[in-house]
Design an enzyme around this catalytic site. Structure first.
Site, PDB file in Angstrom:
ATOM      1  N   ASP A  22      10.315  15.230  43.396  1.00  0.00           N
ATOM      2  CA  ASP A  22      11.679  15.774  43.317  1.00  0.00           C
ATOM      3  C   ASP A  22      12.206  15.869  44.747  1.00  0.00           C
ATOM      4  O   ASP A  22      11.455  15.709  45.714  1.00  0.00           O
ATOM      5  CB  ASP A  22      11.657  17.170  42.657  1.00  0.00           C
ATOM      6  CG  ASP A  22      13.057  17.769  42.573  1.00  0.00           C
ATOM      7  OD1 ASP A  22      14.022  17.030  42.295  1.00  0.00           O
ATOM      8  OD2 ASP A  22      13.208  18.984  42.811  1.00  0.00           O
ATOM      9  N   SER A  23      13.483  16.189  44.862  1.00  0.00           N
ATOM     10  CA  SER A  23      14.050  16.372  46.194  1.00  0.00           C
ATOM     11  C   SER A  23      13.531  17.654  46.850  1.00  0.00           C
ATOM     12  O   SER A  23      13.627  17.800  48.066  1.00  0.00           O
ATOM     13  CB  SER A  23      15.575  16.443  46.083  1.00  0.00           C
ATOM     14  OG  SER A  23      15.931  17.451  45.167  1.00  0.00           O
ATOM     15  N   TYR A  54      19.740  15.855  47.112  1.00  0.00           N
ATOM     16  CA  TYR A  54      20.050  14.472  46.782  1.00  0.00           C
ATOM     17  C   TYR A  54      21.426  14.389  46.092  1.00  0.00           C
ATOM     18  O   TYR A  54      22.119  13.390  46.198  1.00  0.00           O
ATOM     19  CB  TYR A  54      19.011  13.900  45.804  1.00  0.00           C
ATOM     20  CG  TYR A  54      17.673  13.501  46.388  1.00  0.00           C
ATOM     21  CD1 TYR A  54      17.325  13.794  47.710  1.00  0.00           C
ATOM     22  CD2 TYR A  54      16.754  12.808  45.606  1.00  0.00           C
ATOM     23  CE1 TYR A  54      16.082  13.416  48.210  1.00  0.00           C
ATOM     24  CE2 TYR A  54      15.517  12.417  46.103  1.00  0.00           C
ATOM     25  CZ  TYR A  54      15.180  12.731  47.403  1.00  0.00           C
ATOM     26  OH  TYR A  54      13.954  12.353  47.910  1.00  0.00           O
ATOM     27  N   GLY A  55      21.741  15.471  45.377  1.00  0.00           N
ATOM     28  CA  GLY A  55      22.887  15.439  44.452  1.00  0.00           C
ATOM     29  C   GLY A  55      24.249  15.238  45.080  1.00  0.00           C
ATOM     30  O   GLY A  55      25.219  14.915  44.390  1.00  0.00           O
ATOM     31  N   CYS A  85      13.486  14.846  38.797  1.00  0.00           N
ATOM     32  CA  CYS A  85      14.755  15.131  39.460  1.00  0.00           C
ATOM     33  C   CYS A  85      15.860  14.578  38.568  1.00  0.00           C
ATOM     34  O   CYS A  85      15.883  13.373  38.269  1.00  0.00           O
ATOM     35  CB  CYS A  85      14.760  14.445  40.827  1.00  0.00           C
ATOM     36  SG  CYS A  85      16.347  14.559  41.672  1.00  0.00           S
ATOM     37  N   THR A  87      18.946  14.165  39.217  1.00  0.00           N
ATOM     38  CA  THR A  87      19.842  13.268  39.952  1.00  0.00           C
ATOM     39  C   THR A  87      19.271  11.856  39.983  1.00  0.00           C
ATOM     40  O   THR A  87      19.955  10.890  39.640  1.00  0.00           O
ATOM     41  CB  THR A  87      20.026  13.808  41.390  1.00  0.00           C
ATOM     42  OG1 THR A  87      20.435  15.171  41.318  1.00  0.00           O
ATOM     43  CG2 THR A  87      21.036  13.004  42.154  1.00  0.00           C
ATOM     44  N   GLU A 163      17.132  27.433  45.831  1.00  0.00           N
ATOM     45  CA  GLU A 163      16.221  27.181  46.962  1.00  0.00           C
ATOM     46  C   GLU A 163      16.136  28.412  47.877  1.00  0.00           C
ATOM     47  O   GLU A 163      15.142  28.630  48.548  1.00  0.00           O
ATOM     48  CB  GLU A 163      16.690  25.960  47.776  1.00  0.00           C
ATOM     49  CG  GLU A 163      16.514  24.624  47.054  1.00  0.00           C
ATOM     50  CD  GLU A 163      15.158  23.942  47.290  1.00  0.00           C
ATOM     51  OE1 GLU A 163      14.591  24.090  48.376  1.00  0.00           O
ATOM     52  OE2 GLU A 163      14.674  23.260  46.355  1.00  0.00           O
ATOM     53  N   CYS A 195      19.417  19.522  35.796  1.00  0.00           N
ATOM     54  CA  CYS A 195      18.806  19.454  37.120  1.00  0.00           C
ATOM     55  C   CYS A 195      17.568  20.336  37.046  1.00  0.00           C
ATOM     56  O   CYS A 195      17.618  21.442  36.482  1.00  0.00           O
ATOM     57  CB  CYS A 195      19.792  19.998  38.157  1.00  0.00           C
ATOM     58  SG  CYS A 195      19.072  20.398  39.754  1.00  0.00           S
ATOM     59  N   THR A 196      16.464  19.870  37.597  1.00  0.00           N
ATOM     60  CA  THR A 196      15.206  20.607  37.422  1.00  0.00           C
ATOM     61  C   THR A 196      15.166  21.943  38.175  1.00  0.00           C
ATOM     62  O   THR A 196      14.256  22.737  37.969  1.00  0.00           O
ATOM     63  CB  THR A 196      14.003  19.728  37.828  1.00  0.00           C
ATOM     64  OG1 THR A 196      14.272  19.146  39.107  1.00  0.00           O
ATOM     65  CG2 THR A 196      13.760  18.634  36.814  1.00  0.00           C
ATOM     66  N   HIS A 197      16.160  22.183  39.027  1.00  0.00           N
ATOM     67  CA  HIS A 197      16.241  23.501  39.670  1.00  0.00           C
ATOM     68  C   HIS A 197      16.832  24.566  38.727  1.00  0.00           C
ATOM     69  O   HIS A 197      16.590  25.758  38.903  1.00  0.00           O
ATOM     70  CB  HIS A 197      17.150  23.452  40.902  1.00  0.00           C
ATOM     71  CG  HIS A 197      16.502  22.893  42.127  1.00  0.00           C
ATOM     72  ND1 HIS A 197      16.201  21.559  42.273  1.00  0.00           N
ATOM     73  CD2 HIS A 197      16.113  23.500  43.280  1.00  0.00           C
ATOM     74  CE1 HIS A 197      15.651  21.374  43.467  1.00  0.00           C
ATOM     75  NE2 HIS A 197      15.588  22.531  44.092  1.00  0.00           N
TER      76      HIS A 197
END
Ligand code: DGL
Length: 280
Positions: A22-23, A54-55, A85, A87, A163, A195-197
């Site tokens: 992932d980013s 990345y997005g 990810c 994105t 984050e 989005c995985t976040h």
């Protein structure tokens, strides 16, 4: 003798780790689900923390980064790669970024789960700017449910909030309301956290959307999908002991280690090392 040689070769294949990238930290939602589903698999994770997000980057840049991330994991001799990810998954569609390994993104598993969950065929999708602009979630949903109504919205502040640990309280609630009001108004019954976040904001999102709306976590769905792929390729690890997680990041292992707990639901369960990916 031939049989024994074949058995040893197969065992060697099965013993290889599963690669996840992932980013940044978001792909750890996939790692958590994999650890629960397949506790004896070894996992090698790469988080491109030096180049997140990345997005907000161009299609060319995201595809270049995704190819470098994949190539890095290939050097670790993994048996499957998961692009954890949203994105990257949106921009590559169903494409396999490896030449020969089993590979999945998070988009198709999440879309399949959403289509199975929806009753009203009104589905919301949230993601990064690049994900929403690609329209990939909507296209993939309509391939399965032609009559579905898909309402998407980009949530550019969610990744920095997550984050940096703003996952509850007034600031998180403010941005959830801001981004999700247009989707709530459309009476969706299912919402893809594309989005995985975003699953880290799940509680705030669920409170705002109400309990009738089913939330789909792409990282978790990708982990389920990968488990089935490994099973059907005869690649499940058969060892009878806990798998080993190893983490690589392109920036500060210390800060990754500190923040990973939020995603893994407990302190980090493996060594974190620095890796130069896409440098030089
Ligand atoms: N986890 C990434 C995704 O699923 C984060 C996005 C970003 O790097 O901007 O899209």
């Amino acid at each position: 003798m031939q049989w024994q040689a074949l058995r040893l070769k197969l065992k060697k294949e099965m013993d290889r780790a599963v690669g996840v990238f992932d980013s940044g930290l978001g792909g750890l939602t996939t790692v958590k689900a994999l650890n629960e589903l397949l506790p004896n698999e070894d996992i090698i994770y790469f988080g491109d923390t030096a180049r997140i997000p990345y997005g907000s980057k161009s299609r060319e840049t995201i595809l270049k980064y995704a190819t470098q991330d994949t190539n890095f994991l290939k050097t670790k001799n993994v048996k499957m790669i998961i692009a954890a990810c949203g994105t990257v998954s949106s921009l590559i569609g169903g494409k396999n970024l490896t030449s020969a390994l089993p590979f999945t993104g998070v988009l198709l598993p999440a879309v399949q789960a959403a289509c199975a969950a929806t009753r009203t065929k009104r589905i919301g999708v949230i993601g990064t700017l690049a994900t929403i602009q690609s329209g990939s979630y909507g296209k993939a949903i309509k391939n399965i449910e032609q009559k579905a109504v898909v309402i998407g919205n980009a949530c550019p502040m969610f990744v920095p909030l997550v984050e940096n640990g703003y996952i509850s309280g007034q600031i998180a609630e403010y941005f959830v309301k801001e981004y999700l009001t247009p989707i709530k108004k459309e009476n969706v019954d299912t919402l893809i956290l594309g989005c995985t976040h975003y699953p880290i904001l799940k509680d705030v999102i669920a409170d705002f959307m109400g309990e009738t709306v089913k939330l789909i976590s792409p990282g978790e769905e990708a982990a389920k999908y990968a488990s089935i792929a490994l099973l059907s390729e005869n690649l499940l690890n058969e060892k009878n002991e806990q798998g080993i997680n190893s983490y690589y990041v392109s920036d500060s292992p210390e800060s990754f280690e500190q923040n990973a707990a939020r995603f893994l639901g407990g302190s980090i369960n493996g060594e974190v090392k620095l890796a130069s990916v896409g440098v030089g």
